[in-house]
Write a protein that holds these residues in place. Structure first.
Motif, PDB file in Angstrom:
ATOM      1  N   GLN A 170       0.832  -1.196  -0.201  1.00 12.14           N
ATOM      2  CA  GLN A 170      -0.021  -0.098  -0.159  1.00 12.14           C
ATOM      3  C   GLN A 170       0.749   1.423   0.110  1.00 12.14           C
ATOM      4  OE1 GLN A 170      -2.097  -1.039   3.693  1.00 12.14           O
ATOM      5  NE2 GLN A 170      -4.022  -0.487   2.465  1.00 12.14           N
ATOM      6  N   ILE A 171       0.264   2.324  -0.667  1.00 10.94           N
ATOM      7  CA  ILE A 171       0.751   3.613  -0.557  1.00 10.94           C
ATOM      8  C   ILE A 171       0.721   4.220   1.238  1.00 10.94           C
ATOM      9  CG2 ILE A 171       0.783   5.980  -0.937  1.00 10.94           C
ATOM     10  CD1 ILE A 171      -0.195   5.013  -3.951  1.00 10.94           C
ATOM     11  N   VAL A 172       1.424   4.639   1.738  1.00  8.98           N
ATOM     12  CA  VAL A 172       1.408   5.033   3.173  1.00  8.98           C
ATOM     13  C   VAL A 172       1.747   6.681   3.097  1.00  8.98           C
ATOM     14  CG1 VAL A 172       2.051   4.843   5.458  1.00  8.98           C
ATOM     15  CG2 VAL A 172       2.123   2.990   4.057  1.00  8.98           C
ATOM     16  N   VAL A 173       0.401   7.189   3.681  1.00 10.17           N
ATOM     17  CA  VAL A 173       0.450   8.622   3.887  1.00 10.17           C
ATOM     18  C   VAL A 173       0.757   8.837   5.617  1.00 10.17           C
ATOM     19  CG1 VAL A 173      -0.774  10.696   3.946  1.00 10.17           C
ATOM     20  CG2 VAL A 173      -0.915   9.132   2.318  1.00 10.17           C
ATOM     21  N   VAL A 174       1.764   9.641   5.630  1.00 11.52           N
ATOM     22  CA  VAL A 174       2.101   9.715   7.362  1.00 11.52           C
ATOM     23  C   VAL A 174       1.975  11.330   7.586  1.00 11.52           C
ATOM     24  CG1 VAL A 174       3.769   9.521   9.261  1.00 11.52           C
ATOM     25  CG2 VAL A 174       3.873   8.102   7.480  1.00 11.52           C
ATOM     26  N   ARG A 175       1.155  11.743   8.663  1.00 13.12           N
ATOM     27  CA  ARG A 175       1.024  13.162   8.937  1.00 13.12           C
ATOM     28  C   ARG A 175       1.702  13.271  10.278  1.00 13.12           C
ATOM     29  NH1 ARG A 175      -3.256  15.470  12.226  1.00 13.12           N
ATOM     30  NH2 ARG A 175      -3.311  17.462  11.765  1.00 13.12           N
ATOM     31  N   PHE A 176       2.445  14.225  10.273  1.00 13.82           N
ATOM     32  CA  PHE A 176       3.262  14.582  11.629  1.00 13.82           C
ATOM     33  C   PHE A 176       2.333  15.739  12.114  1.00 13.82           C
ATOM     34  CE2 PHE A 176       6.378  12.594   8.844  1.00 13.82           C
ATOM     35  CZ  PHE A 176       6.873  11.481   9.691  1.00 13.82           C
ATOM     36  N   PHE A 177       2.217  15.855  13.372  1.00 12.58           N
ATOM     37  CA  PHE A 177       1.323  16.930  13.876  1.00 12.58           C
ATOM     38  C   PHE A 177       1.831  17.114  15.389  1.00 12.58           C
ATOM     39  CE2 PHE A 177      -1.077  13.084  15.170  1.00 12.58           C
ATOM     40  CZ  PHE A 177      -1.554  13.704  16.286  1.00 12.58           C
ATOM     41  N   ALA A 178       1.268  18.031  15.894  1.00 14.67           N
ATOM     42  CA  ALA A 178       1.474  18.537  17.528  1.00 14.67           C
ATOM     43  C   ALA A 178       0.171  18.889  17.937  1.00 14.67           C
ATOM     44  CB  ALA A 178       2.270  19.385  17.638  1.00 14.67           C
ATOM     45  N   SER A 179      -0.248  18.257  19.082  1.00 10.66           N
ATOM     46  CA  SER A 179      -1.547  18.578  19.838  1.00 10.66           C
ATOM     47  C   SER A 179      -1.832  20.302  20.348  1.00 10.66           C
ATOM     48  CB  SER A 179      -1.537  17.921  21.190  1.00 10.66           C
ATOM     49  OG  SER A 179      -0.679  18.339  22.289  1.00 10.66           O
ATOM     50  N   TRP A 180      -0.664  20.747  20.319  1.00  6.48           N
ATOM     51  CA  TRP A 180      -0.834  22.367  20.689  1.00  6.48           C
ATOM     52  C   TRP A 180      -0.862  23.259  19.349  1.00  6.48           C
ATOM     53  CZ3 TRP A 180       3.275  23.841  18.122  1.00  6.48           C
ATOM     54  CH2 TRP A 180       4.717  23.227  18.144  1.00  6.48           C
ATOM     55  N   CYS A 181      -0.576  22.785  18.119  1.00  7.59           N
ATOM     56  CA  CYS A 181      -0.244  23.281  16.948  1.00  7.59           C
ATOM     57  C   CYS A 181      -1.703  23.637  16.495  1.00  7.59           C
ATOM     58  CB  CYS A 181       0.586  22.417  15.977  1.00  7.59           C
ATOM     59  SG  CYS A 181       0.620  23.153  14.087  1.00  7.59           S
TER      60      CYS A 181
END
Length: 125
Positions: free
Chosen positions: A14-25
């Motif tokens: 599968q193609i994999v999409v990774v989202r990097f995020f921060a809870s305070w952002c």
């Protein structure tokens, strides 16, 4: 790091999409509904979605992967690995969605301008 490698990098189907995020952002929060919609759009296709929060435990991973800011995303193709990395805040999300779609359908956009194409082809003569 082993979980990331096993679940993302070593994925062979599968193609994999990774989202990097921060809870305070704030920008991460603002783009989250668009990400959720994208997940729904590709729910019937061969795309796997992963979210990696920025925490003390994952900071080393994001730094090691060269994630410059959040929200940010990677697209991994099963045949070649990492193929795209870019911001996924609201102003950039449409472009990200289009890039993901091009990998899913297996096509890319070429310039419509024949002169541009002729110059590009002529450069290889």
């Amino acid at each position: 790091i082993h979980d990331y490698k096993d679940f993302v990098v070593d994925e062979k189907e599968q193609i994999v999409v990774v989202r990097f995020f921060a809870s305070w952002c704030r920008s991460c929060k603002a783009s989250k509904p668009m990400f959720n919609k994208l997940v729904g759009t590709f729910s019937d296709s061969s795309v796997k979605f992963v979210e990696v929060p920025l925490t003390k435990e994952t900071a080393y991973l994001q730094e090691g992967l060269g994630v410059p800011s959040v929200p940010y995303a990677h697209i991994y193709h099963p045949e070649v690995g990492l193929v795209e990395e870019m911001k996924v805040s609201k102003p950039h999300f449409r472009e990200f969605s289009q890039k993901l779609n091009s990998y899913v359908v297996g096509s890319c956009d070429l310039p419509d301008d024949d002169q541009t194409l002729d110059k590009a082809i002529g450069a290889f003569e």
